[in-house]
Design an enzyme around this catalytic site. Structure first.
Site, short mmCIF file in Angstrom:
data_model
loop_
_atom_site.label_atom_id
_atom_site.label_comp_id
_atom_site.label_asym_id
_atom_site.label_seq_id
_atom_site.Cartn_x
_atom_site.Cartn_y
_atom_site.Cartn_z
N CYS A 1 39.58 53.21 73.09
CA CYS A 1 40.75 52.58 73.71
C CYS A 1 41.31 51.47 72.84
O CYS A 1 42.52 51.23 72.83
CB CYS A 1 40.39 52.04 75.09
SG CYS A 1 40.12 53.33 76.30
N CYS B 1 42.58 49.50 57.93
CA CYS B 1 42.98 49.93 59.27
C CYS B 1 42.75 48.75 60.20
O CYS B 1 42.96 47.60 59.80
CB CYS B 1 42.19 51.17 59.71
SG CYS B 1 40.40 50.91 59.82
#
Ligand SMILES: [Zn+2]
Length: 393
Positions: free
Chosen positions: A197, A351
């Site tokens: 999530c 990232c």
């Protein structure tokens, strides 16, 4: 399938309890006997996050006598969009303590047990053994498999839920009466295949939809009413607004709860079992990982680098490192990213946290960019150590 109640009734309800729980008491299926069972029940909620928030709040309101909460994390601003057991003034506070305070406010008759620790192979058996039922609100595969294995080994039922974007799933795993999580998912997904999530996002209210199913099932199991979600997987699609349930059969070959189990005690290392990153990524990152501060120094020194952000555009728009070019990880997987990389510059990948960039690094290096590196800790580390004025997420 109906199952016997999990908990014996308490001897009596006080006058205060009768008043508080009167809307339960007048439901024939719950009644005095059911409420007394709830009073006697000991339920542990693993995680006081998205699923744990509604679960703890409704279990408390329902009159579950003893509620355990285990969480080692602290409340972050980015939790408040869905973790409604915590409020603005709780930011920075331990989640277990913040959750316990809310539970006490909702229902002071509940005894709250705070486990302010990470759930580990060292403590999971001892902690679980003090409870009748576990509600699993964890968000990662390593803990999920550990919760399942401990519950099966202890012969305890648990209510499982998972959420991602607009999709939710829930089930009750109880090896004595049905399948376990390993019967449904014998193998963890390959590392990097299923985004968390934190990577992919989650609609806040989805937590309530799935968390409330978990509480519903917990109450049914504790009081022995209704048709529990044992051997069934509930699948919820919030965009289509559809619930459907599919049968899950006990796998006779299950390594944990099957006829000839080979897993008869907890694994030594669940992180390794689930693999935080793939072997290829781990190998590529070895000796080719720089810190956010080292990246900043490279930029300040005017080094000849090409900085690539491998996250998704939504994430890039929230916060990005100055000078980074966005090329999402999917383009590395399908090969189209490679032609966008200059041959005459050192490739630096990043990232959010360093997992996806390590996967991309493995691809880039095997394509011949042997001096490529990635930023350990990603944007999160950049925000923390280089520019705290940027937002985190
Ligand atoms: Zn099984």
């Amino acid at each position: 399938m109906s199952l016997p109640p999990l908990v014996e009734p308490a001897t009596e309800l006080t006058v205060d309890e009768v008043r508080r729980y009167s809307r339960h008491l007048i439901i024939p299926d719950v009644g005095m006997a059911g409420q007394k069972r709830l009073k006697n029940a000991k339920v542990l909620c693993v995680g006081a996050g998205g699923l744990g928030s509604p679960a703890l709040m409704y279990l408390a309101a329902a009159g579950v006598g003893t509620l355990g909460v285990i969480d080692f994390d602290v409340v972050d601003e980015s939790n408040l969009q869905r973790q409604i057991i915590h409020g603005q003034s709780d930011v920075g506070r331990l989640k277990a303590e913040s959750a316990a305070a809310s539970v006490r406010e909702i229902n002071p008759l509940v005894e709250v047990v705070i486990h302010n620790t990470a759930l580990t192979t060292e403590n999971v058996m001892e902690i679980f053994s003090g409870y009748d039922l576990i509600v699993d609100g964890t968000d990662n595969f390593a803990t999920r498999y550990m919760v399942n294995d401990a519950a099966v080994l202890l012969g305890k039922p648990y209510v499982w839920g998972s959420i991602y974007r607009f999709d939710g799933q829930a089930s009750v795993f109880w090896a004595e009466h049905g399948p376990c999580y390993r019967c449904l998912y014998p193998e963890p997904p390959p590392p990097g295949m299923v985004p968390s999530c934190a990577e992919g996002g989650v609609l806040g209210v989805l937590c309530a939809s799935i968390g409330s199913i978990q509480v519903n099932e917990a109450i049914k199991l504790l009081t022995g009413i209704g048709d529990p979600l044992v051997g069934r997987l509930m699948i919820y699609d919030a965009l289509e607004m559809k619930y459907r349930d599919v049968k899950v059969r006990k796998d006779p070959e299950c390594v944990l709860c099957g006829k000839n189990p080979t897993v008869t005690e907890l694994l030594e290392d669940y992180e390794a079992f689930c693999g935080a990153i793939s072997d290829e990524a781990a190998e590529a990152a070895t000796g080719s990982t720089i810190t956010a501060q080292e990246l900043k120094a490279m930029q300040d020194n005017g080094e000849n680098i090409f900085l690539v952000d491998v996250r998704e555009i939504n994430e890039y728009e929230i916060v990005s490192i100055p000078g980074a070019t966005l090329i999402p990880k999917g383009e590395f997987l399908n090969g189209s990213a490679l032609e966008k990389l200059p041959q005459d510059k050192k490739i630096v990948l990043h990232c959010k946290s360093g997992a996806r960039s390590a996967e991309a690094l493995a691809i880039v290096k095997s394509a011949g960019f042997s001096d490529a590196v990635h930023v350990g800790g990603g944007v999160l580390s950049w925000v923390k150590t280089v520019d705290p004025s940027l937002p985190s997420y």
